[in-house]
Design a protein around this motif. Structure first.
Motif, short mmCIF file in Angstrom:
data_model
loop_
_atom_site.label_atom_id
_atom_site.label_comp_id
_atom_site.label_asym_id
_atom_site.label_seq_id
_atom_site.Cartn_x
_atom_site.Cartn_y
_atom_site.Cartn_z
N LEU A 1 0.84 -1.19 0.00
CA LEU A 1 0.00 0.00 0.00
C LEU A 1 0.88 1.24 0.00
O LEU A 1 1.77 1.38 0.83
CB LEU A 1 -0.91 0.02 1.24
CG LEU A 1 -1.74 1.31 1.44
CD1 LEU A 1 -2.75 1.50 0.32
CD2 LEU A 1 -2.44 1.28 2.81
N VAL A 2 0.63 2.15 -0.93
CA VAL A 2 1.35 3.41 -1.01
C VAL A 2 0.36 4.54 -0.81
O VAL A 2 -0.71 4.57 -1.43
CB VAL A 2 2.05 3.58 -2.38
CG1 VAL A 2 2.83 4.89 -2.43
CG2 VAL A 2 2.97 2.41 -2.65
N ILE A 3 0.73 5.48 0.06
CA ILE A 3 -0.09 6.67 0.28
C ILE A 3 0.77 7.90 0.05
O ILE A 3 1.86 8.01 0.61
CB ILE A 3 -0.69 6.71 1.71
CG1 ILE A 3 -1.60 5.50 1.94
CG2 ILE A 3 -1.47 8.01 1.92
CD1 ILE A 3 -2.16 5.42 3.35
N GLU A 4 0.29 8.80 -0.77
CA GLU A 4 1.00 10.04 -1.05
C GLU A 4 0.10 11.22 -0.71
O GLU A 4 -1.11 11.17 -0.96
CB GLU A 4 1.40 10.12 -2.53
CG GLU A 4 2.31 9.00 -2.97
CD GLU A 4 2.54 8.98 -4.47
OE1 GLU A 4 3.47 8.28 -4.90
OE2 GLU A 4 1.78 9.66 -5.21
N ILE B 1 4.88 3.76 2.60
CA ILE B 1 4.69 2.48 1.93
C ILE B 1 4.61 1.38 3.00
O ILE B 1 5.47 1.31 3.88
CB ILE B 1 5.85 2.17 0.96
CG1 ILE B 1 6.00 3.29 -0.07
CG2 ILE B 1 5.63 0.84 0.25
CD1 ILE B 1 7.22 3.15 -0.96
N TRP B 2 3.59 0.54 2.89
CA TRP B 2 3.41 -0.55 3.87
C TRP B 2 3.15 -1.87 3.16
O TRP B 2 2.28 -1.94 2.28
CB TRP B 2 2.22 -0.25 4.79
CG TRP B 2 2.39 0.96 5.64
CD1 TRP B 2 2.87 1.04 6.92
CD2 TRP B 2 2.07 2.31 5.26
NE1 TRP B 2 2.89 2.34 7.34
CE2 TRP B 2 2.41 3.15 6.35
CE3 TRP B 2 1.56 2.90 4.09
CZ2 TRP B 2 2.23 4.53 6.31
CZ3 TRP B 2 1.39 4.28 4.05
CH2 TRP B 2 1.72 5.07 5.16
N GLU C 1 0.37 -5.66 11.18
CA GLU C 1 1.02 -5.55 12.49
C GLU C 1 0.70 -4.20 13.12
O GLU C 1 0.48 -4.11 14.34
CB GLU C 1 2.54 -5.71 12.34
CG GLU C 1 3.31 -5.64 13.65
CD GLU C 1 2.89 -6.70 14.65
OE1 GLU C 1 3.06 -6.47 15.86
OE2 GLU C 1 2.39 -7.78 14.23
N LEU C 2 0.64 -3.15 12.30
CA LEU C 2 0.27 -1.82 12.81
C LEU C 2 -1.14 -1.84 13.40
O LEU C 2 -1.38 -1.29 14.47
CB LEU C 2 0.37 -0.80 11.67
CG LEU C 2 0.10 0.67 11.98
CD1 LEU C 2 0.89 1.56 11.03
CD2 LEU C 2 -1.38 1.02 11.88
#
Length: 211
Positions: A34-37, A50-51, A58-59
């Motif tokens: 997963l990418v967040i911008e 980025i995860w 886990e988060l």
């Protein structure tokens, strides 16, 4: 078991945080992460995170309210689209997050002292996804790093988005040629496009010099 590899997600929205507009882009990359911008619309400053599925799960586990990767992505999508009253997002600075944690401790009757180390220059952002349940709510903090050296791929995506906006403005202008507001929007998109092209050229020249 949920299959992470089958997830498809690509979403861009404009959201307002603290009287500033941000272009929020969430997507699943070629690795399945997963990418967040987050791009501040006025200054073009960018933050990103980025995860992997494992890291994101886990988060969520650490919050006490575990979510599978596909479920979390769906929650994020709904929060970005403002499509549900049960999930929403906020974009916070480190100082905002610290103040929030301080208030939580005070509400529980705990005492805590602020860190003596200065955080005033910290340029991180935290996207907080909040999930509201019947008798409780959970905050999922997603740390975004400041993008000091934008990845050319991200710049290319931004230019593509600006071209789409320009095309949409031109089409609207063709149907309403006398509309002054559309002309102003088209000019603004063109200027942003030129700025980003200039940034890409500078970065390319810098990389060539290093070689």
């Amino acid at each position: 078991m949920l299959n992470h590899e089958t997830i498809q997600y690509n979403q861009s929205v404009v959201l307002r945080f603290h009287d500033q507009e941000y272009i929020m882009h969430g997507f699943i990359d070629e690795k399945g992460d997963l990418v967040i911008e987050a791009e501040q619309k006025q200054t073009h400053s960018r933050w990103f995170g980025i995860w992997s599925p494992k890291a994101l799960e886990e988060l969520t586990r650490k919050t006490g309210n575990f979510k599978h990767f596909p479920v979390f992505v769906k929650m994020l999508s709904k929060a970005f689209a403002k499509d549900s009253e049960n999930v929403f997002v906020e974009l916070l600075t480190y100082q905002d997050l610290e103040s929030l944690q301080q208030r939580k401790k005070e509400n529980r009757g705990e005492t805590s002292s602020r860190s003596s180390r200065s955080r005033s220059k910290s340029n991180k952002r935290y996207l907080i996804l909040t999930y509201i349940m019947e008798f409780d709510k959970v905050h999922y903090p997603l740390r975004l790093k400041y993008d000091e050296n934008p990845d050319p791929k991200r710049l290319i995506r931004t230019i593509a988005r600006l071209r789409d906006e320009l095309s949409a403005s031109q089409e609207a202008r063709a149907s309403q040629p006398s509309h002054a507001k559309l002309k102003a929007e088209m000019l603004k998109v063109q200027q942003e496009n030129e700025k980003l092209k200039s940034l890409m050229n500078k970065q390319s020249n810098s990389e060539q010099k290093k070689r």
